[in-house]
Write a protein that holds these residues in place. Structure first.
Motif, PDB file in Angstrom:
ATOM      1  N   VAL A 151       0.855  -1.179   0.000  1.00 50.06           N
ATOM      2  CA  VAL A 151       0.000   0.000   0.000  1.00 50.06           C
ATOM      3  C   VAL A 151       0.894   1.234   0.000  1.00 50.06           C
ATOM      4  O   VAL A 151       1.698   1.426   0.912  1.00 50.06           O
ATOM      5  N   VAL A 152       0.755   2.065  -1.025  1.00 53.13           N
ATOM      6  CA  VAL A 152       1.582   3.252  -1.167  1.00 53.13           C
ATOM      7  C   VAL A 152       0.744   4.479  -0.806  1.00 53.13           C
ATOM      8  O   VAL A 152      -0.258   4.768  -1.461  1.00 53.13           O
ATOM      9  N   GLY A 153       1.132   5.197   0.243  1.00 56.78           N
ATOM     10  CA  GLY A 153       0.407   6.399   0.643  1.00 56.78           C
ATOM     11  C   GLY A 153       0.014   6.365   2.102  1.00 56.78           C
ATOM     12  O   GLY A 153      -0.619   5.413   2.561  1.00 56.78           O
ATOM     13  N   GLY A 154       0.379   7.419   2.836  1.00 57.72           N
ATOM     14  CA  GLY A 154       0.186   7.439   4.283  1.00 57.72           C
ATOM     15  C   GLY A 154      -1.057   8.148   4.749  1.00 57.72           C
ATOM     16  O   GLY A 154      -1.113   8.603   5.898  1.00 57.72           O
ATOM     17  N   GLY A 155      -2.090   8.247   3.903  1.00 61.95           N
ATOM     18  CA  GLY A 155      -3.332   8.888   4.311  1.00 61.95           C
ATOM     19  C   GLY A 155      -4.360   7.905   4.821  1.00 61.95           C
ATOM     20  O   GLY A 155      -4.084   6.708   4.998  1.00 61.95           O
ATOM     21  N   LEU A 156      -5.570   8.407   5.043  1.00 63.29           N
ATOM     22  CA  LEU A 156      -6.619   7.559   5.605  1.00 63.29           C
ATOM     23  C   LEU A 156      -7.011   6.423   4.672  1.00 63.29           C
ATOM     24  O   LEU A 156      -7.276   5.304   5.126  1.00 63.29           O
ATOM     25  N   LEU A 157      -7.080   6.672   3.371  1.00 67.85           N
ATOM     26  CA  LEU A 157      -7.474   5.613   2.448  1.00 67.85           C
ATOM     27  C   LEU A 157      -6.480   4.462   2.490  1.00 67.85           C
ATOM     28  O   LEU A 157      -6.869   3.290   2.572  1.00 67.85           O
ATOM     29  N   GLY A 158      -5.195   4.780   2.448  1.00 61.98           N
ATOM     30  CA  GLY A 158      -4.188   3.731   2.532  1.00 61.98           C
ATOM     31  C   GLY A 158      -4.238   2.987   3.849  1.00 61.98           C
ATOM     32  O   GLY A 158      -4.096   1.755   3.896  1.00 61.98           O
ATOM     33  N   ALA A 159      -4.453   3.730   4.948  1.00 65.06           N
ATOM     34  CA  ALA A 159      -4.527   3.098   6.264  1.00 65.06           C
ATOM     35  C   ALA A 159      -5.713   2.150   6.358  1.00 65.06           C
ATOM     36  O   ALA A 159      -5.600   1.035   6.881  1.00 65.06           O
ATOM     37  N   GLU A 160      -6.875   2.581   5.862  1.00 66.03           N
ATOM     38  CA  GLU A 160      -8.068   1.730   5.913  1.00 66.03           C
ATOM     39  C   GLU A 160      -7.889   0.483   5.068  1.00 66.03           C
ATOM     40  O   GLU A 160      -8.250  -0.625   5.490  1.00 66.03           O
ATOM     41  N   ALA A 161      -7.354   0.643   3.877  1.00 65.33           N
ATOM     42  CA  ALA A 161      -7.149  -0.509   3.008  1.00 65.33           C
ATOM     43  C   ALA A 161      -6.140  -1.484   3.614  1.00 65.33           C
ATOM     44  O   ALA A 161      -6.316  -2.707   3.529  1.00 65.33           O
ATOM     45  N   ALA A 162      -5.089  -0.960   4.229  1.00 64.00           N
ATOM     46  CA  ALA A 162      -4.104  -1.828   4.875  1.00 64.00           C
ATOM     47  C   ALA A 162      -4.743  -2.618   6.011  1.00 64.00           C
ATOM     48  O   ALA A 162      -4.505  -3.823   6.151  1.00 64.00           O
ATOM     49  N   ALA A 163      -5.556  -1.945   6.829  1.00 66.23           N
ATOM     50  CA  ALA A 163      -6.225  -2.631   7.938  1.00 66.23           C
ATOM     51  C   ALA A 163      -7.169  -3.712   7.419  1.00 66.23           C
ATOM     52  O   ALA A 163      -7.233  -4.816   7.979  1.00 66.23           O
ATOM     53  N   THR A 164      -7.905  -3.407   6.366  1.00 63.20           N
ATOM     54  CA  THR A 164      -8.832  -4.390   5.804  1.00 63.20           C
ATOM     55  C   THR A 164      -8.072  -5.580   5.238  1.00 63.20           C
ATOM     56  O   THR A 164      -8.436  -6.740   5.479  1.00 63.20           O
ATOM     57  N   ALA A 165      -7.009  -5.315   4.498  1.00 64.06           N
ATOM     58  CA  ALA A 165      -6.264  -6.385   3.842  1.00 64.06           C
ATOM     59  C   ALA A 165      -5.593  -7.315   4.836  1.00 64.06           C
ATOM     60  O   ALA A 165      -5.623  -8.544   4.676  1.00 64.06           O
ATOM     61  N   VAL A 166      -4.996  -6.748   5.880  1.00 61.09           N
ATOM     62  CA  VAL A 166      -4.333  -7.605   6.863  1.00 61.09           C
ATOM     63  C   VAL A 166      -5.367  -8.443   7.609  1.00 61.09           C
ATOM     64  O   VAL A 166      -5.104  -9.583   8.012  1.00 61.09           O
ATOM     65  N   GLY A 167      -6.581  -7.909   7.751  1.00 61.85           N
ATOM     66  CA  GLY A 167      -7.652  -8.683   8.369  1.00 61.85           C
ATOM     67  C   GLY A 167      -8.080  -9.857   7.525  1.00 61.85           C
ATOM     68  O   GLY A 167      -8.669 -10.836   8.041  1.00 61.85           O
ATOM     69  N   LEU A 168      -7.820  -9.805   6.216  1.00 63.35           N
ATOM     70  CA  LEU A 168      -8.141 -10.913   5.315  1.00 63.35           C
ATOM     71  C   LEU A 168      -6.979 -11.884   5.165  1.00 63.35           C
ATOM     72  O   LEU A 168      -7.057 -12.830   4.375  1.00 63.35           O
ATOM     73  N   GLY A 169      -5.914 -11.647   5.907  1.00 66.85           N
ATOM     74  CA  GLY A 169      -4.773 -12.564   5.876  1.00 66.85           C
ATOM     75  C   GLY A 169      -3.669 -12.174   4.924  1.00 66.85           C
ATOM     76  O   GLY A 169      -2.701 -12.928   4.755  1.00 66.85           O
ATOM     77  N   ALA A 170      -3.771 -11.013   4.291  1.00 68.82           N
ATOM     78  CA  ALA A 170      -2.709 -10.573   3.393  1.00 68.82           C
ATOM     79  C   ALA A 170      -1.477 -10.143   4.189  1.00 68.82           C
ATOM     80  O   ALA A 170      -1.580  -9.734   5.352  1.00 68.82           O
ATOM     81  N   GLU A 171      -0.311 -10.250   3.553  1.00 70.30           N
ATOM     82  CA  GLU A 171       0.928  -9.732   4.129  1.00 70.30           C
ATOM     83  C   GLU A 171       1.090  -8.311   3.607  1.00 70.30           C
ATOM     84  O   GLU A 171       1.382  -8.104   2.428  1.00 70.30           O
ATOM     85  N   VAL A 172       0.909  -7.337   4.488  1.00 70.28           N
ATOM     86  CA  VAL A 172       0.794  -5.949   4.056  1.00 70.28           C
ATOM     87  C   VAL A 172       2.035  -5.156   4.414  1.00 70.28           C
ATOM     88  O   VAL A 172       2.487  -5.164   5.565  1.00 70.28           O
ATOM     89  N   THR A 173       2.559  -4.462   3.418  1.00 69.83           N
ATOM     90  CA  THR A 173       3.582  -3.450   3.635  1.00 69.83           C
ATOM     91  C   THR A 173       2.954  -2.105   3.317  1.00 69.83           C
ATOM     92  O   THR A 173       2.339  -1.917   2.261  1.00 69.83           O
ATOM     93  N   TRP A 174       3.099  -1.168   4.231  1.00 65.41           N
ATOM     94  CA  TRP A 174       2.521   0.174   4.070  1.00 65.41           C
ATOM     95  C   TRP A 174       3.667   1.136   3.859  1.00 65.41           C
ATOM     96  O   TRP A 174       4.471   1.375   4.761  1.00 65.41           O
ATOM     97  N   LEU A 175       3.780   1.670   2.644  1.00 62.50           N
ATOM     98  CA  LEU A 175       4.857   2.580   2.294  1.00 62.50           C
ATOM     99  C   LEU A 175       4.403   4.011   2.526  1.00 62.50           C
ATOM    100  O   LEU A 175       3.442   4.479   1.899  1.00 62.50           O
ATOM    101  N   VAL A 176       5.080   4.719   3.417  1.00 66.49           N
ATOM    102  CA  VAL A 176       4.695   6.089   3.772  1.00 66.49           C
ATOM    103  C   VAL A 176       5.902   6.997   3.602  1.00 66.49           C
ATOM    104  O   VAL A 176       7.047   6.578   3.780  1.00 66.49           O
TER     105      VAL A 176
END
Length: 409
Positions: A151-176
């Protein structure tokens, strides 16, 4: 009431729909055309990164109004036909499908489009943005246990998508790119709380600046950083902000800001017979005089109501100045964060109820001795009380604040 008999609303999202509804509720009975670039009935966007992305909701649950409710508005509904040009001399909106819509007044509510990284300006498998229903469904199809999502981007949209994806079992890297992601929106204290939650849930937070999407074999396989290094991924979500979808207004004479926002006056008017509402509208803040845009769901509704009301008032009627108290919310890890005003940039953070440690609090955000924002989690009553202080730009500490017992003796 104005004598206008033909109104076109360009943009069939929340702002456009609410503008159309407000016109009808106020008694406008002329021709009303609602134009939307997407083929779907008007739908809500906030659930795209949350309930729809994680599969709790299906597309039909995002629809803002049923077909029956839309029929009651007596709309000339033009969906799947983007506006291509506004000819103010002939008062005509030209559509991509060749259609033309005559209008004596027009409400511009076309919203924004996501910014994209170099290398993914055109559709590329594995490279995603998140603005439309189609975007969310395409990303949802990739999210499964073990998939590597960047996930590229440190705003709310990126944060929400990262939280949702990790909840589905994805391995998430959040680039900020910022040292404190979300701080500009929610303030440093609340941002630190949420960033900690991301780490606690297994999100890897990487600080760096993305330069381009890396493509191999016809698919996005990661991102190249400004320092030349690469982050590998099975899928990339770019959430680096957006730009007003106003290119179609070029040559129309409608004034645009440097970022593409429609330059309005304090009444949401952008010229004779031209009004704007929602994410693309830039209007002067009554306190500073500087124009601002708000990409917030509540603003889309409130500004649409104001624009419709002022449109119907006519040139000689009493018009309302648009002076909202900005409001946003974000759902992450089972917590709903709510904020009024501008919590970011505060030089003082005063918790008035609860505590950050228990993930239940309401806090005033103060800048130069004035309440400029409020933020909280699960403390709705205290937060609503702070909203009034944000609206009034009250001094802090407030005069009616109880003093310590020692000070009263």
């Amino acid at each position: 009431m104005t004598a206008v008999r033909e109104v076109a609303v360009v943009g069939a999202g929340a702002a456009g729909l609410h503008a159309a509804e407000a016109l009808r509720r106020a008694g406008y009975d002329g021709r009303l055309t609602l134009i939307g670039a997407e083929g779907e009935l008007p739908y809500d966007r906030p659930p795209l990164s949350k309930q729809l992305l994680d599969g709790q909701w299906q597309p039909g649950q995002l629809t803002l109004r049923t077909p029956e409710a839309l029929a009651e508005l007596r709309l000339d509904l033009r969906l799947g036909a983007a506006a291509e040009r506004l000819d103010r001399a002939t008062r005509t909106v030209h559509l991509a499908d060749g259609g033309r819509v005559r209008c004596e007044a027009v409400v511009l509510a076309t919203g924004v489009r996501p910014r994209r990284l170099p290398g993914a300006e055109t559709p590329l498998p594995g490279a995603h943005v998140l603005r439309t229903l189609a975007d969310a469904l395409a990303l949802r199809a990739e999210l499964r246990p073990g998939v590597r999502l960047l996930v590229v981007g440190g705003g709310l949209l990126g944060a929400e998508a990262a939280a949702t994806a990790v909840g589905l079992g994805a391995e998430v890297t959040w680039l900020v790119s910022a040292a404190a992601p979300l701080a500009a929106v929610l303030g440093t204290d609340t941002a630190a709380l949420l960033t900690g939650l991301h780490r606690d849930h297994g999100v890897r937070i990487h600080r760096g600046a993305a330069a381009a999407v890396v493509e191999r074999g016809g698919r996005a396989v990661g991102v190249r950083l400004a320092d030349g290094s690469e982050l590998a991924a099975d899928a990339v979500l770019t959430a680096i902000g957006s730009r007003p979808a106003t290119e179609w207004l070029a040559g129309s004479g409608v004034p645009l800001e440097a970022d593409g926002g429609v330059a309005c006056d304090a009444h949401c008017a952008a010229g004779p017979g031209v009004w704007a509402a929602g994410d693309a509208a830039a209007w002067p803040d009554p306190r500073t005089g500087r124009r601002r845009r708000l990409e917030q769901r509540t603003n889309a509704t409130e500004q649409a109501l104001c624009a419709a009301r002022n449109l119907l008032a006519g040139p000689d009627g009493a018009r309302q100045v648009y002076d909202p108290v900005p409001y946003l919310w974000s759902d992450q890890y089972g917590l709903r964060v709510q904020a009024f005003g501008s919590p970011g940039g505060a030089d003082r953070f005063e918790v008035v109820d609860g505590s950050l440690a228990e993930h239940r609090f309401a806090a005033a955000c103060v800048r130069e001795g004035r309440v400029t924002g409020a933020v909280g989690i699960a403390a709705a009553r205290a937060l609503r009380a702070l909203r009034a202080r944000v609206a009034a730009h009250d001094p802090w500490p407030p005069a009616d604040r109880p003093q310590p017992a020692a000070a009263l003796s």
